[in-house]
Scaffold this active site. Structure first.
Site, PDB file in Angstrom:
ATOM      1  N   GLU A 178       0.819  -1.224   0.000  1.00 49.20           N
ATOM      2  CA  GLU A 178       0.000   0.000   0.000  1.00 49.20           C
ATOM      3  C   GLU A 178       0.847   1.266   0.000  1.00 49.20           C
ATOM      4  OE1 GLU A 178      -2.731   0.385   3.312  1.00 49.20           O
ATOM      5  OE2 GLU A 178      -3.550   2.264   2.566  1.00 49.20           O
ATOM      6  N   LYS A 220      -2.398  -1.938  -3.193  1.00 46.33           N
ATOM      7  CA  LYS A 220      -3.464  -1.092  -2.645  1.00 46.33           C
ATOM      8  C   LYS A 220      -3.089   0.374  -2.836  1.00 46.33           C
ATOM      9  CE  LYS A 220      -5.963  -0.166   1.686  1.00 46.33           C
ATOM     10  NZ  LYS A 220      -6.575  -0.773   2.867  1.00 46.33           N
ATOM     11  N   GLY A 264     -10.023   9.048   2.528  1.00 40.86           N
ATOM     12  CA  GLY A 264     -10.701  10.232   3.075  1.00 40.86           C
ATOM     13  C   GLY A 264     -11.795  10.754   2.149  1.00 40.86           C
TER      14      GLY A 264
HETATM   15  C1  5MM Z   1      -7.927   1.520   8.661  1.00 40.07           C
HETATM   16  O1  5MM Z   1      -6.840   2.431   8.671  1.00 40.07           O
HETATM   17  C2  5MM Z   1      -5.584   1.829   8.353  1.00 40.07           C
HETATM   18  C3  5MM Z   1      -4.575   1.995   9.444  1.00 40.07           C
HETATM   19  O2  5MM Z   1      -4.429   3.327   9.791  1.00 40.07           O
HETATM   20  P1  5MM Z   1      -3.510   3.769  11.066  1.00 40.07           P
HETATM   21  O3  5MM Z   1      -2.434   2.743  11.241  1.00 40.07           O
HETATM   22  O4  5MM Z   1      -3.019   5.116  10.640  1.00 40.07           O
HETATM   23  O5  5MM Z   1      -4.418   3.836  12.241  1.00 40.07           O
HETATM   24  C4  5MM Z   1      -5.092   2.400   7.009  1.00 40.07           C
HETATM   25  O6  5MM Z   1      -3.858   1.890   6.631  1.00 40.07           O
HETATM   26  C5  5MM Z   1      -6.107   1.997   5.989  1.00 40.07           C
HETATM   27  O7  5MM Z   1      -6.093   0.591   5.858  1.00 40.07           O
HETATM   28  C6  5MM Z   1      -5.831   2.585   4.625  1.00 40.07           C
HETATM   29  O8  5MM Z   1      -5.379   3.903   4.700  1.00 40.07           O
HETATM   30  C7  5MM Z   1      -7.121   2.568   3.848  1.00 40.07           C
HETATM   31  O9  5MM Z   1      -8.113   3.188   4.608  1.00 40.07           O
HETATM   32  P2  5MM Z   1      -9.002   4.299   3.933  1.00 40.07           P
HETATM   33  O10 5MM Z   1      -9.833   4.846   5.069  1.00 40.07           O
HETATM   34  O11 5MM Z   1      -8.053   5.311   3.358  1.00 40.07           O
HETATM   35  O12 5MM Z   1      -9.808   3.558   2.886  1.00 40.07           O
END
Ligand code: 5MM
Length: 341
Positions: A178, A220, A264
């Protein structure tokens, strides 16, 4: 050889037609602040109860191939005593684990980060695999603006992603790779396209350098969208064209699949953009691996109350249904505004 086949099969299952991945792997700090914003006390038990509410949604496996958990949840259990990875697997869903330890400031490059977590990763992956993890996730965070992303930040993050992916394969686990180019900023969509292209280029180069099997990984990436504060609005068709066009210039056909993050965007916006991707020709399966765009409505409906578990689950099932429909280009306003509760 059979271990390699297993990796390839798992990667294909993660991006199976009509299915996407639920990212429920917020770290303790992120999850706690999201619970607090929803008026829920940020306790270990509430983080557990919230994730149990999500992953026990009836019929979740119809539209969700895998769930990404963080270390805390991976070690917790459902109220009936089954460990999360076991309960999730019994529901017909692949359990996954976030293994990075977060984005930290990168020395010498103000405003940029490198994601950490390689130390001891081989041992952690072996432990997670023994506990039932079938795939893992590592997120690199790339910022746009004022000369960013720098070559140094792109290289450092791509290098870490490749080392992580190679270690995952060694452990028999499919890596989700990702590299997220953030939406934060005033940049135009064309700037996001070039930053995404440069970032993915570095990632592919490092993956090839480490001889990572591309049919055993799921990428991703972010969608190619304008900066949050740019004032620019673009249609879902524009996003779909820019995103798939950008990916096609750098991502080898062999990659098992692409599972977009939401980054977001509003829940309905992310789904509309995904729906438009259906009209684009791409050599890989395209799907979702959303966090906020799947779970925000569920958290708002649940609000930490035992008597609202079914409401939270209906909200999640609705978003999963909309996104599954989008994978076939069948997402409509009628579907979006169907009565959920
Ligand atoms: C769910 O959030 C994931 C972990 O975030 P933190 O370690 O910062 O708490 C994050 O990696 C998430 O899997 C990805 O950013 C995709 O989430 P979104 O909300 O952008 O679809």
């Amino acid at each position: 050889m059979s271990e390699v086949n297993e990796l390839v099969r798992t990667a294909a299952a993660m991006v199976a037609p009509g299915k996407g991945i639920l990212a429920a792997d917020e770290s303790i700090g992120t999850m706690s602040s999201r619970l607090e914003k929803a008026g829920v006390a940020p306790t270990e038990e509430n983080r557990r109860a919230y994730r149990e509410m999500l992953v026990t949604t009836p019929g979740l496996a119809v539209g969700v191939s895998g769930v990404i958990l963080c270390d805390e949840t991976f070690g917790q259990s459902f109220s009936d005593g089954r460990p999360f990875p076991v309960g999730i697997a019994e529901a017909g869903i692949l359990p996954g684990i976030k293994v990075d330890t977060g984005a930290k400031p990168l020395a010498g490059t103000p405003g940029e980060t490198v994601t950490e977590g390689l130390d001891g990763l081989r041992e952690r992956l072996a432990r997670y695999a023994a506990l039932g993890a079938r795939f893992a996730k590592w997120r690199a965070v790339i910022a746009i603006g004022d000369g960013r992303p720098s070559y140094r930040a792109r290289r450092a993050n791509a290098h870490a992603l490749a080392r992580y992916a190679a270690l995952c394969h060694e452990a028999g686990i499919v890596p989700i790779v990702e590299p997220e180019v953030l939406m934060d900023g005033t940049h135009q969509v064309s700037h996001c396209a070039s930053a995404t292209s440069m970032t993915l280029g570095e990632v592919v180069a490092e993956l090839l350098d480490f001889e990572v099997r591309l049919d055993g990984i799921v990428l991703k990436p972010n969608m190619v969208v304008p900066g949050k504060d740019s004032g620019q609005t673009v249609t879902p068709e524009h996003v779909a064209r820019s995103t798939v066009g950008t990916l096609r210039t750098v991502i080898p056909d062999l990659v098992a699949g692409i599972a977009f993050l939401s980054g977001g965007q509003g829940a309905a916006q992310a789904t509309a953009n995904l729906n438009a991707m259906h009209g684009q020709e791409a050599p890989w399966p395209l799907t979702f691996s959303f966090g906020r765009a799947l779970v925000d409505p569920a958290l708002a409906a649940w609000r930490g109350r035992a008597d609202r578990v079914a409401d939270g689950q209906r909200a999640l099932a609705h978003r999963v249904g909309c996104n599954s429909a989008a994978l076939e280009g069948k997402y409509t306003d009628e579907l979006e505004y169907e009565r959920v509760v």
